[in-house]
Scaffold this motif. Structure first.
Motif, PDB file in Angstrom:
ATOM      1  N   GLU A  11       0.835  -1.212   0.000  1.00 37.46           N
ATOM      2  CA  GLU A  11       0.000   0.000   0.000  1.00 37.46           C
ATOM      3  C   GLU A  11       0.864   1.255   0.000  1.00 37.46           C
ATOM      4  O   GLU A  11       0.499   2.258  -0.639  1.00 37.46           O
ATOM      5  CB  GLU A  11      -0.943  -0.030   1.201  1.00 37.46           C
ATOM      6  CG  GLU A  11      -2.038  -1.076   1.059  1.00 37.46           C
ATOM      7  CD  GLU A  11      -2.905  -1.231   2.297  1.00 37.46           C
ATOM      8  OE1 GLU A  11      -4.028  -1.704   2.173  1.00 37.46           O
ATOM      9  OE2 GLU A  11      -2.436  -0.871   3.410  1.00 37.46           O
ATOM     10  N   LEU A  12       2.005   1.222   0.684  1.00 42.03           N
ATOM     11  CA  LEU A  12       2.940   2.348   0.608  1.00 42.03           C
ATOM     12  C   LEU A  12       3.459   2.519  -0.813  1.00 42.03           C
ATOM     13  O   LEU A  12       3.547   3.639  -1.329  1.00 42.03           O
ATOM     14  CB  LEU A  12       4.110   2.136   1.564  1.00 42.03           C
ATOM     15  CG  LEU A  12       3.843   2.238   3.055  1.00 42.03           C
ATOM     16  CD1 LEU A  12       5.096   1.860   3.833  1.00 42.03           C
ATOM     17  CD2 LEU A  12       3.393   3.635   3.438  1.00 42.03           C
ATOM     18  N   ASP A  13       3.808   1.394  -1.446  1.00 43.32           N
ATOM     19  CA  ASP A  13       4.300   1.455  -2.817  1.00 43.32           C
ATOM     20  C   ASP A  13       3.249   2.044  -3.756  1.00 43.32           C
ATOM     21  O   ASP A  13       3.574   2.810  -4.674  1.00 43.32           O
ATOM     22  CB  ASP A  13       4.679   0.058  -3.307  1.00 43.32           C
ATOM     23  CG  ASP A  13       5.991  -0.441  -2.702  1.00 43.32           C
ATOM     24  OD1 ASP A  13       6.815   0.392  -2.296  1.00 43.32           O
ATOM     25  OD2 ASP A  13       6.178  -1.669  -2.652  1.00 43.32           O
ATOM     26  N   ALA A  14       1.999   1.684  -3.535  1.00 48.68           N
ATOM     27  CA  ALA A  14       0.930   2.176  -4.407  1.00 48.68           C
ATOM     28  C   ALA A  14       0.774   3.684  -4.302  1.00 48.68           C
ATOM     29  O   ALA A  14       0.450   4.361  -5.280  1.00 48.68           O
ATOM     30  CB  ALA A  14      -0.389   1.482  -4.052  1.00 48.68           C
ATOM     31  N   VAL A  15       1.020   4.226  -3.122  1.00 47.17           N
ATOM     32  CA  VAL A  15       0.859   5.662  -2.895  1.00 47.17           C
ATOM     33  C   VAL A  15       2.094   6.447  -3.322  1.00 47.17           C
ATOM     34  O   VAL A  15       1.985   7.527  -3.919  1.00 47.17           O
ATOM     35  CB  VAL A  15       0.567   5.924  -1.399  1.00 47.17           C
ATOM     36  CG1 VAL A  15       0.680   7.409  -1.067  1.00 47.17           C
ATOM     37  CG2 VAL A  15      -0.811   5.410  -1.037  1.00 47.17           C
ATOM     38  N   ALA A  16       3.281   5.926  -3.021  1.00 44.94           N
ATOM     39  CA  ALA A  16       4.487   6.748  -3.146  1.00 44.94           C
ATOM     40  C   ALA A  16       5.666   6.019  -3.764  1.00 44.94           C
ATOM     41  O   ALA A  16       6.802   6.477  -3.664  1.00 44.94           O
ATOM     42  CB  ALA A  16       4.887   7.267  -1.767  1.00 44.94           C
ATOM     43  N   GLY A  17       5.417   4.884  -4.427  1.00 49.59           N
ATOM     44  CA  GLY A  17       6.515   4.117  -4.975  1.00 49.59           C
ATOM     45  C   GLY A  17       6.978   4.595  -6.337  1.00 49.59           C
ATOM     46  O   GLY A  17       6.185   5.085  -7.142  1.00 49.59           O
ATOM     47  N   LEU A  18       8.273   4.459  -6.584  1.00 52.67           N
ATOM     48  CA  LEU A  18       8.867   4.694  -7.897  1.00 52.67           C
ATOM     49  C   LEU A  18       9.630   3.438  -8.282  1.00 52.67           C
ATOM     50  O   LEU A  18      10.390   2.891  -7.485  1.00 52.67           O
ATOM     51  CB  LEU A  18       9.833   5.883  -7.872  1.00 52.67           C
ATOM     52  CG  LEU A  18       9.246   7.274  -7.700  1.00 52.67           C
ATOM     53  CD1 LEU A  18      10.374   8.294  -7.602  1.00 52.67           C
ATOM     54  CD2 LEU A  18       8.323   7.621  -8.835  1.00 52.67           C
ATOM     55  N   GLN A  19       9.448   2.995  -9.502  1.00 52.47           N
ATOM     56  CA  GLN A  19      10.120   1.787  -9.952  1.00 52.47           C
ATOM     57  C   GLN A  19      11.556   2.082 -10.375  1.00 52.47           C
ATOM     58  O   GLN A  19      11.857   3.159 -10.872  1.00 52.47           O
ATOM     59  CB  GLN A  19       9.353   1.158 -11.121  1.00 52.47           C
ATOM     60  CG  GLN A  19       8.024   0.545 -10.717  1.00 52.47           C
ATOM     61  CD  GLN A  19       8.188  -0.531  -9.665  1.00 52.47           C
ATOM     62  OE1 GLN A  19       8.951  -1.472  -9.846  1.00 52.47           O
ATOM     63  NE2 GLN A  19       7.484  -0.384  -8.555  1.00 52.47           N
ATOM     64  N   PRO A  20      12.451   1.115 -10.187  1.00 59.41           N
ATOM     65  CA  PRO A  20      13.847   1.317 -10.601  1.00 59.41           C
ATOM     66  C   PRO A  20      13.979   1.319 -12.107  1.00 59.41           C
ATOM     67  O   PRO A  20      13.099   0.839 -12.832  1.00 59.41           O
ATOM     68  CB  PRO A  20      14.568   0.117  -9.982  1.00 59.41           C
ATOM     69  CG  PRO A  20      13.522  -0.941  -9.924  1.00 59.41           C
ATOM     70  CD  PRO A  20      12.232  -0.217  -9.623  1.00 59.41           C
TER      71      PRO A  20
END
Length: 220
Positions: free
Chosen positions: A197-206
């Motif tokens: 859920e954190l990734d969905a809100v504020a994640g950036l992929q490498p």
């Protein structure tokens, strides 16, 4: 951090808060001149520091340090003259990343992602690690804030502005404090319970996956 600690994926992740200071020559991407990182692991009800890294980096000879750079960052040409180039420094940082999984954390993380991506051949593990952006987290947790810059969040949370603001390690240290507050507040509001859920809100992929031959050193 409440319910996040109950998520097995969150509980085993090392969060590497990272910041670069750089020079911005006209018509060229930023050249990094300093990097700092704090490695944090979930323990009990919070994030505990388990490692740190800090080093200056010598820029290319045709990228000078300007008077404004010195005034803003406190880094002089003389300080950089004996530093190692970015390729060497980032390779040493990368060699410590031998105990995955990791998440990189930065404020306005696209800046850090760009620098890491341009150095990917020297830091393949860093370049393959997803990022969390504290700026994006803040926009969810604190809607309507006048400024989502780091100084604005320090003011909102009553965190003193550090001596040496705009040096990499002081900025990393206060970003880590902001991260902890954002995670706590988001949990209290029921905004997230898992790392996904954190990734969905504020994640950036490498930008890049690691190659087969990754050097190893003392891990974070």
């Amino acid at each position: 951090m409440g319910t996040l600690m109950n998520d097995p994926r969150f509980a085993v992740t090392t969060f590497l808060v990272i910041d670069f200071e750089g020079l911005t020559p006209a018509g060229r991407p930023a050249e990094p001149i300093e990097v700092a990182a704090l490695a944090l692991r979930p323990v009990g009800d919070g994030l505990v520091q388990v490692g740190r890294f800090e080093e200056l980096m010598r820029p290319p000879a045709d990228v000078p340090v300007t008077t404004r750079d010195v005034q803003l960052k406190g880094i002089t040409q003389q300080m950089l003259s004996t530093a190692h180039p970015a390729a060497d420094v980032l390779a040493r940082l990368d060699a410590r990343l031998t105990a995955p999984p990791y998440r990189l954390v930065a404020h306005h993380a696209s800046t850090e992602a760009g620098i890491i991506g341009r150095q990917a051949e020297h830091c393949p593990v860093l370049a393959a690690t997803s990022l969390l952006d504290t700026l994006r987290l803040a926009k969810v947790v604190v809607p309507g804030l006048g400024s989502y810059g780091l100084d604005g969040l320090l003011g909102y949370y009553g965190i003193p502005k550090p001596a040496g603001r705009h040096r990499a390690m002081p900025d990393v240290e206060v970003t880590a404090r902001v991260l902890a507050r954002l995670l706590d507040d988001g949990c209290a509001d029921g905004r997230w319970r898992t790392l996904l859920e954190l990734d969905a809100v504020a994640g950036l992929q490498p930008n890049r996956r690691p190659g087969p031959d990754v050097k190893q050193d003392a891990p974070f």
